[in-house]
Design an enzyme around this catalytic site. Structure first.
Site, PDB file in Angstrom:
ATOM      1  N   CYS A  88      17.328 -47.454  19.952  1.00 29.32           N
ATOM      2  CA  CYS A  88      17.774 -46.736  18.758  1.00 29.32           C
ATOM      3  C   CYS A  88      19.250 -46.976  18.428  1.00 29.32           C
ATOM      4  O   CYS A  88      19.605 -48.083  18.060  1.00 29.32           O
ATOM      5  CB  CYS A  88      17.455 -45.253  18.918  1.00 29.32           C
ATOM      6  N   LYS A 101      19.630 -45.882  28.010  1.00 30.28           N
ATOM      7  CA  LYS A 101      20.433 -45.960  26.776  1.00 30.28           C
ATOM      8  C   LYS A 101      21.921 -45.728  27.065  1.00 30.28           C
ATOM      9  O   LYS A 101      22.287 -44.701  27.656  1.00 30.28           O
ATOM     10  CB  LYS A 101      19.911 -44.917  25.796  1.00 30.28           C
ATOM     11  N   GLU A 130      11.061 -44.689  20.909  1.00 27.98           N
ATOM     12  CA  GLU A 130      11.916 -43.930  21.834  1.00 27.98           C
ATOM     13  C   GLU A 130      11.276 -42.564  22.133  1.00 27.98           C
ATOM     14  O   GLU A 130      10.671 -41.951  21.239  1.00 27.98           O
ATOM     15  CB  GLU A 130      13.266 -43.733  21.125  1.00 27.98           C
TER      16      GLU A 130
END
Lengths: 265, 265
Positions: B143, B110, B39
């Protein structure tokens, strides 16, 4: 709240013997508030046929076994959740019967049947539910329900602080997966597994023991051995499971993006 | 398909240096079909303000970094999935940019921002999507998306055979939880984490390394160390993730009881 797990090796078909065994062991631990016992722990696990199951399944409430457990719950002033073979009309369920301080509180009927269970049992037709036991919101699921994240998630979203999980585990994955179930839902879990083997249907099964209680962050508060009759007692503070924030900016439930998930397929 | 993970310690704000580092390391491994990188691996993780992020975020496609990655993907005849700071109009996203053999394939933005990220980034507004890379269905999440079981579930139900997972993990739970994600969805997962520390905002973060690839039964096909720059290469057969039966009677997707789940709360 003190949780007790009684991990044992039920003797197949010997309902009275298994009940006596449960009674004598639970009676030694008067400090327990909530007992969790394994799946199908009065009858044993493997049935050769639906007929064989039908002859051993009982009604909950209203049967000999149910009366015995209700009285035990009253005598010990405790809650008891145990896996049983339930008969209801012409249906046969792999159920968890729930007692609270002398009262029958209800059944959860397993909604995800494992492997050969499908040949003998009917699937539960109701959503996994929450039972109020001593003011604690207890969600109940059974064994293979663990592999479907929707089961624990549904219970937690309905307010479960603790997930009670009677099991007859034969796969090696569940105990670690329940750690994830705790973390992702910020709930306590109590997996009561059996140990021993059964080989009645030509398929030898070895049950994996290792019953455990997990904290809301997934850490194990206690775990039993793989193949011993043992009792695990753990104190938990269920209120810790009621708020879902994990830092100043994240709340595990409020942060869900339900409109972006594709879970209906 | 050979998956490559490049675990490294990006230097904050040194985009050109990080790109050069990525190029030189990936070029040594011409046998890799699909690279997964951490990330925010071109910019670093911690931004003091949205303004600071805005000055470093780039467009994907159409920016210097995007052009570089697209060309690298072409030169190596490989797919590349890497975490980037994305600018789109006035919005700033924590994104994964996806390249396949010289073509920009799209971004995943995300949808579950972690902690301080909420102060700088906008949340993605689209469902996690699937990218066809070399005929393999690759789902992408970033993540903290790991803690929401709905993310991996949504990807798997849409057909993901592999979940590519760029990460900057600081909590200790994820690597084990990804084992559960594999088991419950019967998919491969590739978590590319960074290592090292950042302390730009007064909150010291130590990233946990241990990048890994998991098999469809959750077993680890490889895992890197906690704090070393390393490359992991693993061969997988993505077709093994396409059928979801685990024995003669259970299929992890067909057995879902969607009408009994309560997931909308």
């Amino acid at each position: 709240m003190k949780i007790g797990i009684y991990q044992f090796n039920p003797e197949w078909g010997q309902i009275e013997k298994n009940i006596n065994n449960i009674e004598s062991n639970l009676e030694k631990h008067r400090d327990v508030d909530l007992w969790v016992l394994p799946e199908l722990c009065t009858t044993g696990y493997q049935f050769k046929s639906r007929q064989e199951l039908k002859e051993r399944a009982e009604e909950f409430p209203g049967s000999h076994t149910s009366d015995k457990m209700q009285k035990l719950s009253s005598r010990l002033n405790t809650a008891i959740i145990l896996g049983v073979a339930e008969k209801s009309g012409s249906n046969l369920y792999n159920s968890a019967a729930v007692y609270g301080n002398g009262n029958f509180k209800g059944n959860y009927r397993k909604i995800h049947l494992f492997d050969q269970e499908k040949k003998c049992f009917d699937s539960g037709q109701q959503s996994p539910g929450i039972f109020d036991l001593l003011g604690v919101q207890v969600g109940v699921m059974i064994c293979f329900d663990w592999i479907f994240p929707e089961t624990a998630r549904s219970l937690a979203l309905q307010g479960a602080q603790l997930i009670a999980h009677p099991a007859n585990l034969v796969l090696p994955y569940c105990q670690d997966a329940m750690v994830t179930r705790s973390i992702e839902n910020k709930v306590f879990t109590a997996t009561a597994n059996r140990f021993g083997t059964e080989n009645r249907t030509g398929q030898k099964l070895t049950f994996t023991g290792k019953s455990q209680v997990t904290d809301i962050d997934g850490s194990r508060l206690g775990q039993l051995s793989q193949n011993k009759e043992q009792i695990l007692k753990v104190d938990i503070d269920p209120a810790r499971a009621s708020q879902k924030s994990i830092n100043d900016n994240n709340d595990l439930f409020q942060d869900r993006r339900t409109n972006l998930y594709t879970l209906d397929k």
